[in-house]
Design a protein around this motif. Structure first.
Motif, short mmCIF file in Angstrom:
data_model
loop_
_atom_site.label_atom_id
_atom_site.label_comp_id
_atom_site.label_asym_id
_atom_site.label_seq_id
_atom_site.Cartn_x
_atom_site.Cartn_y
_atom_site.Cartn_z
N ARG A 58 0.85 -1.19 0.00
CA ARG A 58 0.00 0.00 0.00
C ARG A 58 0.89 1.24 0.00
NH1 ARG A 58 -3.46 -0.67 5.29
NH2 ARG A 58 -3.52 1.59 4.97
N ASP B 292 -0.57 4.52 0.76
CA ASP B 292 -1.18 5.64 1.47
C ASP B 292 -0.25 6.09 2.58
OD1 ASP B 292 -2.04 2.92 2.29
OD2 ASP B 292 -2.81 3.97 4.05
N GLY C 291 4.96 5.28 1.11
CA GLY C 291 4.04 6.02 1.98
C GLY C 291 4.43 6.11 3.43
#
Length: 421
Positions: free
Chosen positions: A302, A304, A335
């Motif tokens: 991920r 984010d 991230g």
């Protein structure tokens, strides 16, 4: 510090004679005092008897037969050491302070003080040994602990009582042991996973998370079922025979060879890496140290944004020295931003069982540590030590930052698993 003390007021050389060999390395201390600024108990008490240098002087008194191991003040100074090993890390004479303290506590245990204990160790030891050695016993004990927490039994006991402290302090960290996915067999495994003895109490979900992360990297994992506690608890409380028995069982469970043995907790890793077998020492590593050496792009992460406050426990800084690996791994994740942490001291106070046996000192060290981590403005705290996590989580307020293990954090950074179609 005590200078002379035996049952009849004089030294007991007959009792102390066997101590000389065990404490001989204490003579390497040159009393330079470089350890003093790094010792959390000296910083808290400003008493030379609670400093590494003072404790070594007391050990020498034991070895020379000038001090009685039953002396209450002597025992308070020596039993009060948190075992953070910060003094050992900066010692120019390379005094093996941890080994000396383990030997000293064995001496104290074999020559008990003349005081009444509410719950004698001889009554607790059989239950403790069973839990450390038997998975079924651990699961039963963990179920009892979760039930007591759910029923609120902690409110029926005085907060200052030992059991009341245990229930209050460990309750927020109790986690049910999940069913682990079927691991691969020993012949095809790339790595072997050490789960430790806290899996049924606190770290079971971390083991499941680690298996998922390792699988995402394409690694086959074997979890030996006959493994037991690493032995740190027994070793540091003066029970070397019990610790050695655990070591032998782990060595048999993990077998010979060169495949890495991954420990999820920095305290377990520190103990495992100090087993006497050189080949074993070379095999033991942490999950983050292993993954830091692999290409991060082997996994789809991920991206984010998340800001992480990294808690670096004493075992990671002073024993395994793997602070660079965990930083390097987390900084490579999309991230993820590591927040700068300026801790007020070098120990959070958990120190194995010290958070239960020395609550006032432990809490006085833990609260500033927690405040320093929270002051970073991070979204989450990552700590690679289960004891530190249990201690700090118990001191948190409802609005405090969430605290997770490296394995749990890495699992969270994997993409969501596709649902059933």
């Amino acid at each position: 510090m005590p200078t002379e003390s035996s049952a009849d007021g004089g030294p007991d050389r007959a009792v102390a004679a066997p101590f000389a060999a065990a404490l001989a390395a204490a003579d390497r201390c040159v009393l330079c005092g470089m350890c003093l600024p790094h010792c959390p108990t000296y910083a808290a008490h400003r008493d030379e008897g609670d400093a590494p240098r003072g404790r070594i002087t007391l050990m020498q008194g034991l070895a020379q037969g000038r001090l009685d191991p039953g002396n209450e003040r002597l025992r308070a100074h020596l039993e009060g050491c948190l075992g953070c090993r910060s003094c050992e890390a900066v010692c120019p004479a390379r005094v093996p302070f941890a080994a000396l303290m383990d030997a000293t506590r064995t001496i104290l245990r074999e020559n008990p003080a003349r005081r009444w204990h509410p719950i004698p160790d001889r009554l607790v030891a059989p239950l403790r040994n069973l839990v450390l050695r038997r998975r079924s016993a651990r699961r039963f004990a963990a179920l009892a602990a979760r039930t007591a927490h759910w029923l609120g039994l902690r409110h029926l006991l005085p907060a200052r009582s030992r059991l009341g402290r245990v229930l209050r302090h460990t309750g927020p960290s109790l986690r049910r042991m999940p069913a682990l996915p079927a691991p691969t067999g020993p012949d095809t495994a790339d790595v072997l996973l050490f789960t430790g003895c806290m899996d049924a109490f606190f770290t079971g979900p971390d083991a499941a998370a680690a298996l998922e992360v390792l699988s995402a990297f394409g690694l086959q994992v074997w979890v030996p079922r006959n493994q037991v506690c690493c032995g740190a608890l027994d070793q540091h409380l003066g029970r070397p025979a019990e610790a050695d028995a655990l070591r032998r069982r782990n060595e048999a469970a993990f077998g010979t060879g060169t495949r890495p043995i991954l420990a999820l907790d920095s305290g377990c890793e520190a103990q495992l890496r100090e087993y006497p077998q050189i080949r074993w020492q070379q095999r033991v590593t942490s999950l983050t140290a292993l993954l830091a050496e692999l290409p991060a792009d082997r996994v789809r992460w991920r991206d984010d944004p998340v800001r992480v406050a990294l808690h670096l426990p004493c075992t990671l800084r002073n024993v395994t020295r793997e602070t660079a690996g965990i930083r390097r791994l987390l900084e490579r994740l999309p991230g993820v931003t590591l927040a700068a942490v300026t801790p007020p001291g070098n120990c959070c106070g958990a120190a194995g069982t010290a958070m239960l046996s020395q609550p006032a000192l432990a809490d006085s060290l833990g609260r500033p540590t927690l405040a320093a981590l929270a002051a970073t403005g991070a979204d989450v705290i990552v700590s690679p030590n289960v004891g530190c996590s249990v201690h700090l989580r118990a001191l948190q307020t409802p609005e405090s930052l969430r605290m997770v293990s490296p394995a749990a954090f890495l699992r969270e950074r994997l993409p969501p698993r596709p649902g059933p179609t």
